[in-house]
Design a protein around this motif. Structure first.
Motif, mmCIF file in Angstrom:
data_model
loop_
_atom_site.group_PDB
_atom_site.id
_atom_site.type_symbol
_atom_site.label_atom_id
_atom_site.label_comp_id
_atom_site.label_asym_id
_atom_site.label_seq_id
_atom_site.Cartn_x
_atom_site.Cartn_y
_atom_site.Cartn_z
ATOM 1 N N SER A 217 26.476 -0.255 28.679
ATOM 2 C CA SER A 217 25.200 0.451 28.518
ATOM 3 C C SER A 217 24.034 -0.370 29.064
ATOM 4 O O SER A 217 22.880 -0.075 28.789
ATOM 5 C CB SER A 217 24.973 0.755 27.035
ATOM 6 O OG SER A 217 24.826 -0.450 26.324
ATOM 7 N N VAL A 328 17.286 -6.046 24.007
ATOM 8 C CA VAL A 328 17.810 -4.970 23.181
ATOM 9 C C VAL A 328 16.812 -4.734 22.053
ATOM 10 O O VAL A 328 16.061 -5.641 21.682
ATOM 11 C CB VAL A 328 19.220 -5.325 22.654
ATOM 12 C CG1 VAL A 328 19.166 -6.433 21.625
ATOM 13 C CG2 VAL A 328 19.946 -4.108 22.123
ATOM 14 N N HIS A 336 23.187 -1.486 14.172
ATOM 15 C CA HIS A 336 23.293 -1.283 15.606
ATOM 16 C C HIS A 336 21.911 -1.176 16.232
ATOM 17 O O HIS A 336 21.009 -0.577 15.660
ATOM 18 C CB HIS A 336 24.094 -0.012 15.917
ATOM 19 C CG HIS A 336 25.510 -0.092 15.440
ATOM 20 N ND1 HIS A 336 26.437 -0.906 16.047
ATOM 21 C CD2 HIS A 336 26.147 0.493 14.407
ATOM 22 C CE1 HIS A 336 27.598 -0.794 15.420
ATOM 23 N NE2 HIS A 336 27.445 0.041 14.397
ATOM 24 N N LYS A 339 19.488 3.086 20.746
ATOM 25 C CA LYS A 339 20.039 3.638 21.989
ATOM 26 C C LYS A 339 18.944 4.402 22.690
ATOM 27 O O LYS A 339 18.144 5.072 22.043
ATOM 28 C CB LYS A 339 21.170 4.618 21.662
ATOM 29 C CG LYS A 339 22.513 3.979 21.606
ATOM 30 C CD LYS A 339 23.589 5.047 21.478
ATOM 31 C CE LYS A 339 24.944 4.377 21.354
ATOM 32 N NZ LYS A 339 25.994 5.278 20.961
ATOM 33 N N ARG A 380 19.682 -3.125 27.341
ATOM 34 C CA ARG A 380 20.613 -2.139 26.798
ATOM 35 C C ARG A 380 19.970 -1.526 25.568
ATOM 36 O O ARG A 380 18.904 -2.000 25.177
ATOM 37 C CB ARG A 380 21.962 -2.773 26.478
ATOM 38 C CG ARG A 380 21.868 -4.017 25.559
ATOM 39 C CD ARG A 380 23.141 -4.808 25.549
ATOM 40 N NE ARG A 380 24.159 -4.154 24.733
ATOM 41 C CZ ARG A 380 24.322 -4.405 23.435
ATOM 42 N NH1 ARG A 380 23.540 -5.258 22.802
ATOM 43 N NH2 ARG A 380 25.242 -3.795 22.750
ATOM 44 N N LYS A 381 20.391 -0.428 24.980
ATOM 45 C CA LYS A 381 21.592 0.287 25.328
ATOM 46 C C LYS A 381 21.185 1.642 25.868
ATOM 47 O O LYS A 381 20.497 2.386 25.185
ATOM 48 C CB LYS A 381 22.453 0.518 24.094
ATOM 49 C CG LYS A 381 22.725 -0.708 23.271
ATOM 50 C CD LYS A 381 23.367 -0.371 21.943
ATOM 51 C CE LYS A 381 24.826 0.024 22.093
ATOM 52 N NZ LYS A 381 25.549 -0.007 20.761
ATOM 53 N N THR A 383 22.202 5.378 27.499
ATOM 54 C CA THR A 383 23.304 6.336 27.459
ATOM 55 C C THR A 383 23.486 6.978 28.837
ATOM 56 O O THR A 383 22.622 6.872 29.706
ATOM 57 C CB THR A 383 23.023 7.457 26.445
ATOM 58 O OG1 THR A 383 21.816 8.121 26.834
ATOM 59 C CG2 THR A 383 22.853 6.893 25.051
#
Ligand SMILES: *[C@@H]1O[C@H](CO)[C@@H](O)[C@H](O)[C@H]1NC(C)=O
Ligand SMILES: *[C@@H]1O[C@H](CO)[C@@H](O)[C@H](O)[C@H]1NC(C)=O
Ligand SMILES: *[C@@H]1O[C@H](CO)[C@@H](O)[C@H](O)[C@H]1NC(C)=O
Ligand SMILES: *[C@@H]1O[C@H](CO)[C@@H](O)[C@H](O)[C@H]1NC(C)=O
Length: 402
Positions: A217, A328, A336, A339, A380-381, A383
């Motif tokens: 990603s 990130v 996590h 995204k 990242r991340k 999609t």
């Protein structure tokens, strides 16, 4: 044995045919008989269990004696033994497929030339090591990124062995770059094994001088030439490493790791690293610390966040920047990071990441002893559905066009 077996017969034959004396003739018969008997007995004992089995496995013939069968698992449904692999002289090669076992690969990759001057012209390369589950989902963006820079990079892809997607086209930079892989579970120590496998494969190419670990990603934040010089010219390694109190830091340390790794040695950091060749060699040759992590840092210990930060800080901390090159967003909390989907990707957002990170706090970071705003080379991340907007904005924002 063949010639040995024939010679007594021909000698005896000569004695029989050409002996002029009857007594000598008789003696030769006795000699021949005794010799034959002894030979027979020896043969009988020696190959008591001798028998041939002709097997057809996977369309290939292989011959086993019943003796060797005793020491081997039943050959039914097992592939024929691989042809014996004699080590050949180490060479620079661009081919990622090899028949080496894991141990052989590590050993071969751990070799370093003692003469530092290269006997041939070569440009130092950066090894981009993609750790993925399936395909490299943002491959079209990376294709754009690498375009026009052949010879300055090598690509390696470690994806899950169960991934059976089709091989990228011949003209793709990812064609033929998938290395022999094993199962990786997120958080498991086998993630480090995959990273070491990537490093070892990349080390086989002597031209690779820097090694970066890239996730599926991940996106680049600058064009190739900027990232290439940043990495090649850096005097330091980029392995994030810090000491953290509390359950997700020191709390993951186990006293069983002592005395090799003590609590005050314990470090945490991002798994996404950028390192030079000498550190890469040390990582794949580490037979002291890594086994301790394999044994005592599995599961909820999250070895991928602790092994390299701890190992590098203990042994090679002096040349480490202690920061990561991969941005990130942890700001949303939880286990996590955030995204980014299609609508998150705007030129402003990408510009923000390029100017030192998403926090907006600025301050920059240190590079070769000087302050810079270029702190993160990757982010990242992202999609798959963010891909079309990334492709649209990246050439302009990141100066992909030459
Ligand atoms: C690929 O793997 C998936 C599941 O992992 C399976 O459903 C599919 O049939 C496989 N395809 C081929 C061509 O083997
Ligand atoms: C490294 O830095 C030097 C001096 O700043 C520069 O001349 C050289 O081109 C750089 N090397 C690369 C590969 O960018
Ligand atoms: C990184 O940490 C190590 C100790 O783990 C230290 O020796 C080194 O000076 C640090 N590097 C920087 C750039 O602060
Ligand atoms: C790469 O990007 C930098 C700005 O980040 C730009 O100055 C440079 O010209 C670009 N290089 C190429 C080859 O496009």
């Amino acid at each position: 044995m063949k010639s040995h077996g024939q010679s007594p017969i021909s000698v005896a034959g000569k004695l029989i045919n050409y002996s002029p004396h009857p007594l000598l003739n008789l003696l030769s018969y006795v000699f021949f008989f005794v010799f034959g008997l002894t030979f027979g007995i020896i043969l009988c004992f020696h190959y008591k269990s001798f028998s041939f089995n002709l097997q057809v496995t996977n369309g290939q013939f292989s011959i086993f004696t019943s003796r060797s069968l005793l020491n081997q698992p039943p050959p039914i449904n097992t592939p024929p033994p691989p042809p014996s692999k004699k080590p050949t002289a180490p060479k620079t090669h661009d081919e990622v497929l090899h028949g080496m076992s894991e141990r052989e690969l590590m050993w071969r990759a751990s070799m370093a030339p003692k003469i530092k001057e290269f006997p041939f012209e070569r440009a130092p390369k950066v090894a981009f090591m993609f750790l993925t589950r399936g395909p490299v989902i943002l491959a079209p963006l990376w294709e754009r990124f690498f375009r026009g820079h052949r010879g300055l990079y090598s690509i390696y892809v470690h994806s899950d062995p169960s991934f059976n997607g089709s091989e990228p086209d011949r003209d793709s930079i990812f064609h033929g770059r998938r290395i022999p892989s094993k199962v990786v579970q997120w958080g498991n120590v086998n993630m480090i094994e995959a990273e070491r496998r990537l490093l070892a494969n990349a080390l086989l190419d002597f031209s690779n001088q820097r090694f970066v670990l890239i996730s599926e990603s991940c996106i680049p934040l600058y064009n190739f030439s900027t990232i290439y010089s940043y990495l090649i010219n850096s005097t330091q390694n980029f392995v994030e490493s810090y000491d953290l109190a509390g359950p997700v830091g020191r709390g993951r340390y186990s006293h069983k790791m002592g005395p090799t790794v003590k609590l005050h040695d314990w470090r945490k950091g991002s798994q996404w690293f950028g390192i030079d060749r000498s550190l890469a060699l040390e990582v794949i040759s580490d037979t002291s610390y890594f086994p301790v992590f394999q044994k005592y840092c599995d599961g909820s210990c999250y070895a991928d966040e602790h092994y390299l930060p701890t190992f590098v800080s203990m042994k090679f901390g002096g040349r480490n920047s202690n920061r990561t090159l991969t941005w990130v967003d942890w700001s949303r909390g939880g286990p996590h990071p955030a995204k980014f989907v299609r609508t998150d990707v705007t030129p402003e957002f990408l510009e923000r990441l390029r100017s030192g990170g998403g926090g907006g706090g600025g301050g920059g970071c240190e590079y070769n002893g000087e302050r810079t705003n270029v702190c993160y080379l990757f982010a990242r991340k992202f999609t798959y559905n963010a891909l079309d907007r990334l492709l649209r904005f990246a050439p302009k924002v990141m100066h992909f066009n030459r």
